[in-house]
Design an enzyme around this catalytic site. Structure first.
Site, PDB file in Angstrom:
ATOM      1  N   HIS A 285      32.054  15.066   4.372  1.00  0.00           N
ATOM      2  CA  HIS A 285      31.652  15.915   4.859  1.00  0.00           C
ATOM      3  C   HIS A 285      30.134  15.795   4.514  1.00  0.00           C
ATOM      4  CE1 HIS A 285      30.141  18.894   7.537  1.00  0.00           C
ATOM      5  NE2 HIS A 285      30.473  20.196   6.724  1.00  0.00           N
TER       6      HIS A 285
ATOM      7  N   LYS B 170      22.351  22.132   5.949  1.00  0.00           N
ATOM      8  CA  LYS B 170      22.454  20.008   5.478  1.00  0.00           C
ATOM      9  C   LYS B 170      21.558  19.672   6.381  1.00  0.00           C
ATOM     10  CE  LYS B 170      26.614  20.103   4.905  1.00  0.00           C
ATOM     11  NZ  LYS B 170      27.373  21.056   5.384  1.00  0.00           N
TER      12      LYS B 170
ATOM     13  N   ARG C 298      18.292  25.612 -16.245  1.00  0.00           N
ATOM     14  CA  ARG C 298      17.426  25.667 -16.152  1.00  0.00           C
ATOM     15  C   ARG C 298      16.182  24.742 -16.950  1.00  0.00           C
ATOM     16  NH1 ARG C 298      15.732  31.644 -16.401  1.00  0.00           N
ATOM     17  NH2 ARG C 298      14.055  31.011 -16.117  1.00  0.00           N
TER      18      ARG C 298
ATOM     19  N   ASP D 107      26.822  15.148   9.449  1.00  0.00           N
ATOM     20  CA  ASP D 107      28.187  15.691   9.519  1.00  0.00           C
ATOM     21  C   ASP D 107      29.182  14.861   8.889  1.00  0.00           C
ATOM     22  OD1 ASP D 107      29.412  17.416   9.868  1.00  0.00           O
ATOM     23  OD2 ASP D 107      30.576  16.319  11.819  1.00  0.00           O
TER      24      ASP D 107
END
Length: 308
Positions: free
Chosen positions: A136, A157, A240, A175
């Site tokens: 998916h 998405k 980070r 999808d």
């Protein structure tokens, strides 16, 4: 996954000279050239493979006396195999056909030369027999990198993919992404029904190739990077510096994975573009931004008289 000789006949457009009794499943992409078997040697005979008879094997049989040729071919066709394919459009010997008919074995023919046909057949079998799964997500081609965008339903998405398409990148699948592992490489494509389509909540299904042109859609792409979109979590310690590397296992292949937290004001399309460019740079250079910063810190320390 498995393939039958009938699949090969249809997909590679082979001529059927003799139809066999059994339609055996083919589970290996390797082939066998039965020259040794025609000489009478059957140790380690890989009869589970498709058999290829080319000019060399045909000439070897042609040089035999008819009685010996008949004996050798009767022995060969006693063993079951998925099928024997004769290349170069060669005409099988009479004893060859008689033994095949007697034992009800598949005999096929192609006009291709042996080397080209073997390459074509093995590539075909590699794809057909490759391990596969359906994921998916959305698969995009961004700066030449196959990026699989994942995340929970409704997180954005498809909307992010739409923005990337507007910026000149290409859609592979939305999808549902069908993934095959071929020689350690993950190849993604779209199911036929949804190929070239994107579903956007509130708008419905959009035909990308119709709106943005055929060049905006790609049929298949190797997956190089996974980007997981997730809601911003206050207590989550996000990377980070780019030091921590996370991977996602897909069909036993580790794929570099980045977590991108979603927050108002963040331009996800630009972030994904930067991630693709950064990943592509990492393929050709071992120097990271952290390395550059470390060097600069060392330079400043030296200028200040410290060497520690």
């Amino acid at each position: 996954m498995s393939v039958t000789i009938e699949d090969i006949i249809k997909d590679l457009e082979l001529e059927v000279i003799n139809k066999g009794k059994n339609v055996n499943e083919i589970n290996v992409s390797d082939i066998n050239r039965p020259g040794l078997q025609f000489s009478g040697f059957y140790n380690y005979y890989a009869n589970e493979r498709v058999q290829i008879v080319g000019k060399a094997e045909w000439s070897f049989l042609d040089a035999m006396q008819p009685d010996l040729r008949k004996k050798r071919l009767e022995k060969y066709f006693e063993f079951d195999n998925p099928g024997t394919i004769v290349t170069r459009g060669l005409i099988p010997h009479k004893e060859f056909l008689e033994s095949a008919i007697k034992n009800k074995r598949w005999i096929l023919r192609t006009n291709n030369i042996s080397t080209r046909f073997i390459n074509r057949l093995m590539n075909y079998l590699d794809v057909k027999l490759a391990p596969e799964t359906r994921l998916h997500g959305v698969l995009m081609d961004v700066y030449g990198i196959g990026i699989l965008i994942t995340g929970e339903s409704g997180i954005g998405k498809s909307e992010t993919a739409l923005e990337l398409i507007k910026r000149g990148h290409r859609l592979v699948a939305d999808d549902a992404v069908d993934v095959k592992q071929i020689d350690g490489v993950l190849n993604g494509t779209s199911p036929y029904i949804t190929s070239g389509m994107i579903e956007v909540r509130g708008m419905g299904i959009i035909d990308i190739s119709a709106l943005y042109g055929l060049s905006s859609v790609l049929k298949t792409k190797n997956i190089g990077l996974v980007i997981c979109l997730e809601q911003w979590k206050k207590d989550e310690n996000y990377d980070r510096l780019g030091i921590d590397k996370e991977y996602m296992d897909i069909l036993n292949v580790p794929v570099r994975k980045l977590k991108i937290p979603i927050r108002p004001g963040r331009n996800l399309a630009v972030i994904i573009e930067a991630a693709a460019a950064n990943y592509r740079y990492s393929l050709v250079s071992d120097v990271t931004p952290v390395d550059v910063i470390s060097e600069r810190i060392q330079e400043l320390r030296k200028e200040d008289g410290g060497d520690e």
